[in-house]
Design a protein around this motif. Structure first.
Motif, mmCIF file in Angstrom:
data_model
loop_
_atom_site.group_PDB
_atom_site.id
_atom_site.type_symbol
_atom_site.label_atom_id
_atom_site.label_comp_id
_atom_site.label_asym_id
_atom_site.label_seq_id
_atom_site.Cartn_x
_atom_site.Cartn_y
_atom_site.Cartn_z
ATOM 1 N N PHE A 272 0.825 -1.201 0.000
ATOM 2 C CA PHE A 272 0.000 0.000 0.000
ATOM 3 C C PHE A 272 0.860 1.253 0.000
ATOM 4 O O PHE A 272 1.996 1.233 0.465
ATOM 5 C CB PHE A 272 -0.887 0.057 1.253
ATOM 6 N N VAL A 273 0.296 2.351 -0.505
ATOM 7 C CA VAL A 273 0.829 3.696 -0.311
ATOM 8 C C VAL A 273 -0.092 4.351 0.710
ATOM 9 O O VAL A 273 -1.311 4.324 0.554
ATOM 10 C CB VAL A 273 0.847 4.495 -1.636
ATOM 11 N N LEU A 274 0.472 4.911 1.778
ATOM 12 C CA LEU A 274 -0.317 5.516 2.846
ATOM 13 C C LEU A 274 -0.338 7.025 2.667
ATOM 14 O O LEU A 274 0.707 7.680 2.753
ATOM 15 C CB LEU A 274 0.263 5.130 4.205
ATOM 16 N N GLN A 275 -1.503 7.564 2.408
ATOM 17 C CA GLN A 275 -1.653 8.983 2.094
ATOM 18 C C GLN A 275 -2.393 9.691 3.223
ATOM 19 O O GLN A 275 -3.444 9.221 3.675
ATOM 20 C CB GLN A 275 -2.415 9.144 0.782
ATOM 21 N N ASN A 276 -1.847 10.821 3.673
ATOM 22 C CA ASN A 276 -2.487 11.613 4.714
ATOM 23 C C ASN A 276 -3.739 12.272 4.171
ATOM 24 O O ASN A 276 -3.719 12.884 3.104
ATOM 25 C CB ASN A 276 -1.514 12.665 5.256
ATOM 26 N N VAL A 277 -4.841 12.150 4.906
ATOM 27 C CA VAL A 277 -6.120 12.680 4.460
ATOM 28 C C VAL A 277 -6.088 14.210 4.359
ATOM 29 O O VAL A 277 -6.601 14.787 3.405
ATOM 30 C CB VAL A 277 -7.244 12.226 5.417
ATOM 31 N N ALA A 278 -5.465 14.880 5.316
ATOM 32 C CA ALA A 278 -5.461 16.349 5.342
ATOM 33 C C ALA A 278 -4.524 16.962 4.315
ATOM 34 O O ALA A 278 -4.876 17.925 3.644
ATOM 35 C CB ALA A 278 -5.084 16.850 6.735
ATOM 36 N N THR A 279 -3.323 16.394 4.163
ATOM 37 C CA THR A 279 -2.312 17.024 3.305
ATOM 38 C C THR A 279 -2.220 16.406 1.918
ATOM 39 O O THR A 279 -1.670 17.020 1.008
ATOM 40 C CB THR A 279 -0.917 16.919 3.943
ATOM 41 N N GLY A 280 -2.674 15.171 1.775
ATOM 42 C CA GLY A 280 -2.527 14.469 0.505
ATOM 43 C C GLY A 280 -1.127 13.913 0.300
ATOM 44 O O GLY A 280 -0.846 13.291 -0.714
ATOM 45 N N LYS A 281 -0.234 14.129 1.277
ATOM 46 C CA LYS A 281 1.139 13.634 1.150
ATOM 47 C C LYS A 281 1.211 12.189 1.622
ATOM 48 O O LYS A 281 0.390 11.725 2.401
ATOM 49 C CB LYS A 281 2.082 14.517 1.936
ATOM 50 N N CYS A 282 2.236 11.480 1.128
ATOM 51 C CA CYS A 282 2.376 10.054 1.395
ATOM 52 C C CYS A 282 3.499 9.793 2.388
ATOM 53 O O CYS A 282 4.524 10.488 2.383
ATOM 54 C CB CYS A 282 2.684 9.317 0.096
ATOM 55 N N LEU A 283 3.292 8.765 3.225
ATOM 56 C CA LEU A 283 4.339 8.342 4.146
ATOM 57 C C LEU A 283 5.518 7.852 3.320
ATOM 58 O O LEU A 283 5.371 6.980 2.467
ATOM 59 C CB LEU A 283 3.820 7.236 5.064
ATOM 60 N N ASP A 284 6.688 8.417 3.571
ATOM 61 C CA ASP A 284 7.878 8.158 2.775
ATOM 62 C C ASP A 284 9.037 7.855 3.714
ATOM 63 O O ASP A 284 8.979 8.145 4.908
ATOM 64 C CB ASP A 284 8.188 9.398 1.920
ATOM 65 N N SER A 285 10.091 7.308 3.186
ATOM 66 C CA SER A 285 11.292 6.995 3.945
ATOM 67 C C SER A 285 12.494 7.151 3.029
ATOM 68 O O SER A 285 12.354 7.568 1.879
ATOM 69 C CB SER A 285 11.194 5.569 4.492
ATOM 70 N N ASN A 286 13.680 6.839 3.537
ATOM 71 C CA ASN A 286 14.881 6.862 2.712
ATOM 72 C C ASN A 286 15.835 5.773 3.178
ATOM 73 O O ASN A 286 15.541 5.054 4.131
ATOM 74 C CB ASN A 286 15.542 8.254 2.724
ATOM 75 N N SER A 287 16.987 5.662 2.540
ATOM 76 C CA SER A 287 17.918 4.575 2.855
ATOM 77 C C SER A 287 18.470 4.673 4.272
ATOM 78 O O SER A 287 18.904 3.677 4.842
ATOM 79 C CB SER A 287 19.067 4.539 1.843
ATOM 80 N N ALA A 288 18.449 5.879 4.874
ATOM 81 C CA ALA A 288 18.913 6.056 6.249
ATOM 82 C C ALA A 288 17.839 5.676 7.269
ATOM 83 O O ALA A 288 18.105 5.647 8.462
ATOM 84 C CB ALA A 288 19.351 7.505 6.470
ATOM 85 N N GLY A 289 16.619 5.419 6.792
ATOM 86 C CA GLY A 289 15.537 5.049 7.697
ATOM 87 C C GLY A 289 14.760 6.225 8.247
ATOM 88 O O GLY A 289 13.970 6.067 9.162
ATOM 89 N N ASN A 290 14.965 7.414 7.696
ATOM 90 C CA ASN A 290 14.200 8.578 8.123
ATOM 91 C C ASN A 290 12.789 8.499 7.558
ATOM 92 O O ASN A 290 12.573 7.937 6.491
ATOM 93 C CB ASN A 290 14.873 9.867 7.648
ATOM 94 N N GLY A 291 11.848 9.072 8.268
ATOM 95 C CA GLY A 291 10.469 9.089 7.803
ATOM 96 C C GLY A 291 9.934 10.500 7.678
ATOM 97 O O GLY A 291 10.300 11.376 8.455
ATOM 98 N N TYR A 292 9.072 10.719 6.705
ATOM 99 C CA TYR A 292 8.495 12.031 6.437
ATOM 100 C C TYR A 292 7.358 11.858 5.449
ATOM 101 O O TYR A 292 7.098 10.747 4.988
ATOM 102 C CB TYR A 292 9.550 13.000 5.887
ATOM 103 N N ALA A 293 6.694 12.939 5.116
ATOM 104 C CA ALA A 293 5.604 12.902 4.141
ATOM 105 C C ALA A 293 5.992 13.709 2.909
ATOM 106 O O ALA A 293 6.495 14.823 3.033
ATOM 107 C CB ALA A 293 4.325 13.458 4.754
ATOM 108 N N LEU A 294 5.770 13.126 1.738
ATOM 109 C CA LEU A 294 6.053 13.783 0.459
ATOM 110 C C LEU A 294 4.893 13.550 -0.492
ATOM 111 O O LEU A 294 4.101 12.626 -0.301
ATOM 112 C CB LEU A 294 7.313 13.209 -0.189
ATOM 113 N N GLY A 295 4.847 14.342 -1.550
ATOM 114 C CA GLY A 295 3.887 14.079 -2.610
ATOM 115 C C GLY A 295 4.157 12.728 -3.236
ATOM 116 O O GLY A 295 5.287 12.219 -3.201
ATOM 117 N N TRP A 296 3.122 12.118 -3.796
ATOM 118 C CA TRP A 296 3.242 10.792 -4.383
ATOM 119 C C TRP A 296 4.280 10.785 -5.489
ATOM 120 O O TRP A 296 4.319 11.672 -6.337
ATOM 121 C CB TRP A 296 1.886 10.356 -4.932
ATOM 122 N N ASN A 297 5.170 9.777 -5.494
ATOM 123 C CA ASN A 297 6.194 9.687 -6.539
ATOM 124 C C ASN A 297 6.356 8.273 -7.094
ATOM 125 O O ASN A 297 7.253 8.033 -7.885
ATOM 126 C CB ASN A 297 7.535 10.218 -6.019
#
Length: 86
Positions: A4-29
């Protein structure tokens, strides 16, 4: 269960991560860092990042982070979903 892609209802941004294991929300890519393997464990789910294999984890202090998968189902790594979003 499934991917699944998890999208925030309020912002429309998606739960994202990176190779370092950080988490944040970004537009769908459509990248694997935004894809989550959701595995049911009873009434709960464990979320694995497709790109890193890390799991969405939390602690008693209220912090949320991505941890290396230990292969178990500790309660801090299990999540429940609400069926009513609005």
């Amino acid at each position: 269960s499934g991917i699944f892609v998890l999208q925030n209802v309020a912002t429309g941004k998606c739960l994202d991560s990176n190779s370092a294991g950080n988490g944040y929300a970004l537009g769908w890519n459509s990248g694997n860092y935004q894809k989550w393997n959701v595995v049911q464990h009873g009434a709960y789910a464990k979320l694995y990042n497709v790109a890193t294999g890390r799991v969405l984890d939390s602690n008693n202090a209220g912090n949320v982070y991505f941890a290396n998968n230990r292969g178990d189902f500790k309660s801090e790594e299990l999540w429940a979903s609400e069926t009513k979003l609005s």
